[in-house]
Design a protein around this motif. Structure first.
Motif, mmCIF file in Angstrom:
data_model
loop_
_atom_site.group_PDB
_atom_site.id
_atom_site.type_symbol
_atom_site.label_atom_id
_atom_site.label_comp_id
_atom_site.label_asym_id
_atom_site.label_seq_id
_atom_site.Cartn_x
_atom_site.Cartn_y
_atom_site.Cartn_z
ATOM 1 N N ALA A 46 32.455 159.978 28.288
ATOM 2 C CA ALA A 46 32.252 161.200 29.079
ATOM 3 C C ALA A 46 30.855 161.750 28.835
ATOM 4 C CB ALA A 46 33.304 162.246 28.712
ATOM 5 N N ALA A 47 30.401 162.551 29.743
ATOM 6 C CA ALA A 47 29.067 163.145 29.601
ATOM 7 C C ALA A 47 28.993 164.087 28.403
ATOM 8 C CB ALA A 47 28.692 163.900 30.880
ATOM 9 N N ASP A 48 30.099 164.707 28.062
ATOM 10 C CA ASP A 48 30.129 165.645 26.935
ATOM 11 C C ASP A 48 30.431 164.883 25.641
ATOM 12 O OD1 ASP A 48 30.638 167.603 25.017
ATOM 13 O OD2 ASP A 48 31.650 168.928 26.436
ATOM 14 N N GLU A 49 29.398 164.629 24.864
ATOM 15 C CA GLU A 49 29.557 163.854 23.630
ATOM 16 C C GLU A 49 30.469 164.567 22.639
ATOM 17 O OE1 GLU A 49 29.851 160.983 21.079
ATOM 18 O OE2 GLU A 49 28.917 160.694 23.036
ATOM 19 N N ARG A 50 30.529 165.880 22.688
ATOM 20 C CA ARG A 50 31.417 166.624 21.790
ATOM 21 C C ARG A 50 32.882 166.282 22.100
ATOM 22 N NH1 ARG A 50 30.259 172.661 22.059
ATOM 23 N NH2 ARG A 50 31.040 172.214 24.119
ATOM 24 N N ASP A 51 33.224 166.187 23.378
ATOM 25 C CA ASP A 51 34.586 165.792 23.757
ATOM 26 C C ASP A 51 34.878 164.355 23.327
ATOM 27 O OD1 ASP A 51 35.155 168.254 24.856
ATOM 28 O OD2 ASP A 51 34.781 167.609 26.931
ATOM 29 N N ASN A 52 33.895 163.486 23.490
ATOM 30 C CA ASN A 52 34.060 162.101 23.045
ATOM 31 C C ASN A 52 34.341 162.047 21.545
ATOM 32 O OD1 ASN A 52 33.439 161.253 25.656
ATOM 33 N ND2 ASN A 52 31.303 160.863 25.162
ATOM 34 N N GLN A 53 33.579 162.816 20.785
ATOM 35 C CA GLN A 53 33.738 162.831 19.334
ATOM 36 C C GLN A 53 35.105 163.384 18.932
ATOM 37 O OE1 GLN A 53 31.849 161.299 17.204
ATOM 38 N NE2 GLN A 53 33.024 161.947 15.436
ATOM 39 N N LYS A 54 35.568 164.419 19.612
ATOM 40 C CA LYS A 54 36.892 164.984 19.311
ATOM 41 C C LYS A 54 37.990 163.945 19.543
ATOM 42 C CE LYS A 54 36.105 169.881 20.317
ATOM 43 N NZ LYS A 54 36.444 170.981 21.247
ATOM 44 N N LEU A 55 37.907 163.228 20.657
ATOM 45 C CA LEU A 55 38.904 162.199 20.949
ATOM 46 C C LEU A 55 38.827 161.074 19.923
ATOM 47 C CD1 LEU A 55 41.144 160.945 22.594
ATOM 48 C CD2 LEU A 55 39.408 160.116 24.213
ATOM 49 N N ARG A 56 37.613 160.629 19.613
ATOM 50 C CA ARG A 56 37.415 159.570 18.615
ATOM 51 C C ARG A 56 38.048 159.974 17.281
ATOM 52 N NH1 ARG A 56 32.356 159.536 19.114
ATOM 53 N NH2 ARG A 56 32.204 157.828 20.568
ATOM 54 N N GLU A 57 37.750 161.182 16.837
ATOM 55 C CA GLU A 57 38.289 161.660 15.561
ATOM 56 C C GLU A 57 39.812 161.788 15.622
ATOM 57 O OE1 GLU A 57 36.197 165.250 14.552
ATOM 58 O OE2 GLU A 57 34.327 164.155 14.170
ATOM 59 N N SER A 58 40.326 162.261 16.738
ATOM 60 C CA SER A 58 41.769 162.390 16.892
ATOM 61 C C SER A 58 42.451 161.031 16.775
ATOM 62 C CB SER A 58 42.081 163.030 18.248
ATOM 63 O OG SER A 58 43.456 163.068 18.477
ATOM 64 N N LEU A 59 41.887 160.027 17.419
ATOM 65 C CA LEU A 59 42.453 158.675 17.344
ATOM 66 C C LEU A 59 42.400 158.130 15.924
ATOM 67 C CD1 LEU A 59 41.031 157.153 20.638
ATOM 68 C CD2 LEU A 59 43.419 157.724 20.145
ATOM 69 N N LEU A 60 41.259 158.302 15.256
ATOM 70 C CA LEU A 60 41.122 157.772 13.896
ATOM 71 C C LEU A 60 42.029 158.511 12.920
ATOM 72 C CD1 LEU A 60 37.271 157.159 13.840
ATOM 73 C CD2 LEU A 60 39.096 155.440 14.037
ATOM 74 N N HIS A 61 42.138 159.825 13.058
ATOM 75 C CA HIS A 61 43.039 160.595 12.193
ATOM 76 C C HIS A 61 44.482 160.152 12.398
ATOM 77 C CE1 HIS A 61 40.030 164.192 11.837
ATOM 78 N NE2 HIS A 61 39.602 163.092 11.250
#
Length: 171
Positions: free
Chosen positions: A108-123
């Motif tokens: 997504a264009a919003d890297e902050r949203d990408n990072q939140k999803l990435r962290e959610s998946l890894l957690h």
């Protein structure tokens, strides 16, 4: 790594279509690394499935909230996941499908949203791995077995901000 090794969002969507994953189901491929983690020790244990079910509920609610309408239904999301839970899916297919998560869901264009999803998946991967062990008693370093540790690091690498190589797509 050159851009030639990076799969585009459009190419990933086309490949997912060949796997029968289209339309709103593309929002469900986030579950692939979680399913892969669940099966890493060779068993789909009740505690692991409970963590995944909880994630499904939250994910569906989050996607619908972002869209401002009902895009996903919890029951359809659980049906999507259940086809991977009835028997252990091929690790190669799971790895291939996991390769599409980043270009489709983490681009997504919003890297902050990408990072939140990435962290959610890894957690959630860690929660799944720590929710059940295959043998009791276990040693201090055996809460996650070696297969789970290896799986986690493979998932971590494929979801990292560095560009992974294009996943192989069986024809």
């Amino acid at each position: 790594m050159t851009e030639d090794n990076v799969i585009s969002r459009q190419a990933a969507l086309a490949a997912l279509k060949r796997f029968g994953i289209t339309g709103e189901q593309v929002y469900l491929i986030d579950f692939i690394p979680l399913i892969e983690m669940l099966w890493a020790d060779g068993q789909a244990q009740a505690g692991e499935v409970a963590v995944l079910d909880d994630y499904i509920d939250k994910h569906v609610s989050h996607v619908n909230k972002l869209a401002g309408c009902k895009v996903l239904e919890t029951e359809k999301a659980k049906d999507f996941v259940n086809r991977f839970l009835t028997s252990r899916p091929s690790p190669e297919i799971m790895q291939t499908l996991r390769g599409f998560v980043k270009p489709v869901r983490l681009s997504a264009a919003d890297e902050r949203d990408n990072q939140k999803l990435r962290e959610s998946l890894l957690h959630t991967c860690m929660d799944i791995a720590s929710s059940a062990v295959t043998e009791y008693p276990y040693q201090l370093q055996e809460r996650f077995n070696p297969a789970e540790k290896s799986c986690f690091f493979n998932i971590l690498e494929s979801l990292s901000e560095q560009e992974p190589q294009e996943p192989s797509v069986p024809l």
